[in-house]
Enzyme design. Structure first.
Site, short mmCIF file in Angstrom:
data_model
loop_
_atom_site.label_atom_id
_atom_site.label_comp_id
_atom_site.label_asym_id
_atom_site.label_seq_id
_atom_site.Cartn_x
_atom_site.Cartn_y
_atom_site.Cartn_z
N HIS A 129 -1.85 -5.08 1.84
CA HIS A 129 -2.99 -4.27 2.37
C HIS A 129 -2.73 -4.28 3.82
O HIS A 129 -3.49 -3.42 4.52
CB HIS A 129 -4.50 -4.66 2.00
CG HIS A 129 -4.59 -4.40 0.35
ND1 HIS A 129 -4.46 -3.24 -0.06
CD2 HIS A 129 -5.28 -5.21 -0.47
CE1 HIS A 129 -5.04 -3.07 -1.34
NE2 HIS A 129 -5.21 -4.49 -1.63
N ASP A 166 0.82 -4.18 -8.04
CA ASP A 166 -0.49 -4.49 -7.90
C ASP A 166 -1.38 -3.53 -8.28
O ASP A 166 -1.19 -2.20 -8.01
CB ASP A 166 -0.68 -4.97 -6.55
CG ASP A 166 -2.35 -5.55 -6.16
OD1 ASP A 166 -2.22 -6.97 -6.18
OD2 ASP A 166 -3.24 -4.96 -6.25
#
Length: 316
Positions: A129, A166
């Site tokens: 992220h 993910d």
């Protein structure tokens, strides 16, 4: 003595990034993985790669100098978090994040030099992220993105496939490469309408020269192995054209049916099948060269068992 085909990046330094007992991304994630590998008698069959701190020059392959300085300063001034409350800071966080990057780079070096055929990096904090200029979603430095640029800059690898499975979209990784035709970024994640960070629509395919080299596959709530395999079959065909020379996996295990932070239905066996298919791409295109990097996974038992299955397939 038979060569150990699969490497494991791990060091107790990764336990020093303290987030508090209620935070999902906690040191116990790694202790659960290592204890399970030991109980399964796999630990001694892996080539242990001890981490070292990454050089600043490696960080600057993907992150701005201003951001690196801001992160370091925030830790030195005992700030409670960086940019967003989920990115909790402790006295060792900056040093641990350096070792997360550095550990992945050491794993890459071992694969490139042929010491191991592939490698799993049990590192934290996670990275996918993190954007070039900010922390978010438990992530500070983008371990996989830096690894890709390091492969190109230090080892002359031209074409790289990054597979991010993910359950949350790898926004940071996508944004770093969405104009680059040399990095093929693929993300499987829960439908962004129902899952953090809300990015990763299938219409996001890259820009300019990078158009078509970003592929997002949002998974509907409740999707499991069958839905993933259908997409992977398409990816295998696309890779026959792209022909990656190295494969990186952002290996989050939070799409598991037991994970508390999402609503997909992958099983431990399903992660084995994902691994087998991505590994087959590496075998057919990239001389088997593959490095997998831990991202999410927050049910400790499901995480430990899924990583074990992942590693067993890498060892096959």
């Amino acid at each position: 003595m038979r060569r150990k085909e699969t490497g494991l990046v791990y060091g107790e330094v990764y336990l020093k990034h303290e987030t508090g007992h209620r935070h999902p991304e906690k040191p116990q994630r790694l202790t659960a993985i290592i204890e399970n590998l030991e109980a399964a008698e796999l630990l001694d069959r892996l080539f242990l790669i001890k981490p070292a701190a990454a050089e600043r020059s490696a960080l600057e392959l993907c992150h701005t100098a201003t951001y690196i300085d801001e992160f370091k300063s925030a830790v030195e001034h005992s700030d409670p978090f960086l940019h967003t409350p989920e990115c909790i800071l402790s006295p060792a966080t900056f040093a641990v994040a350096l070792c997360a990057v550095g550990g992945v780079l050491k794993g890459i070096d071992k694969v490139i030099e042929g010491t191991v055929r592939n490698c799993f990096c049990a590192v934290r904090p996670p990275g996918h992220h993190a954007e070039s200029y900010r922390a978010m979603g438990f992530c500070f430095f983008n371990n996989v993105a830096i690894a890709a640029r390091y492969l190109q800059q230090q080892h002359g690898i031209e074409r790289i496939l990054i597979v991010d499975w993910d359950v949350h979209h790898g926004n940071g990784t996508q944004y770093m490469f969405d104009k680059d035709p040399t990095i093929y970024f693929v993300s499987f994640h829960q439908d962004p309408s129902f899952c953090y960070p809300g990015t990763g629509k299938d219409s996001e395919t890259g820009y300019g020269q990078g158009k078509g080299f970003t592929r997002n596959f949002p998974m509907p709530v409740g999707a499991g192995e069958e839905e993933y395999v259908k997409v992977l079959e398409r990816l295998e065909q696309e890779m026959e054209k792209f022909r990656p020379q190295f494969v990186l996996i952002s290996a989050g295990f939070d799409a598991h049916e037991a994970d508390p932070l999402a609503h997909l239905k992958l099983t431990t066996e399903g992660y084995g099948e994902l691994t087998r298919r991505i590994k087959s791409i590496a075998e057919s295109c990239a001389e088997g060269r593959l490095v997998s990097v831990l991202e999410g996974g927050y049910n400790l038992q499901a995480l430990a068992e899924s990583v074990e299955k992942h590693i067993r397939v890498l060892m096959e």
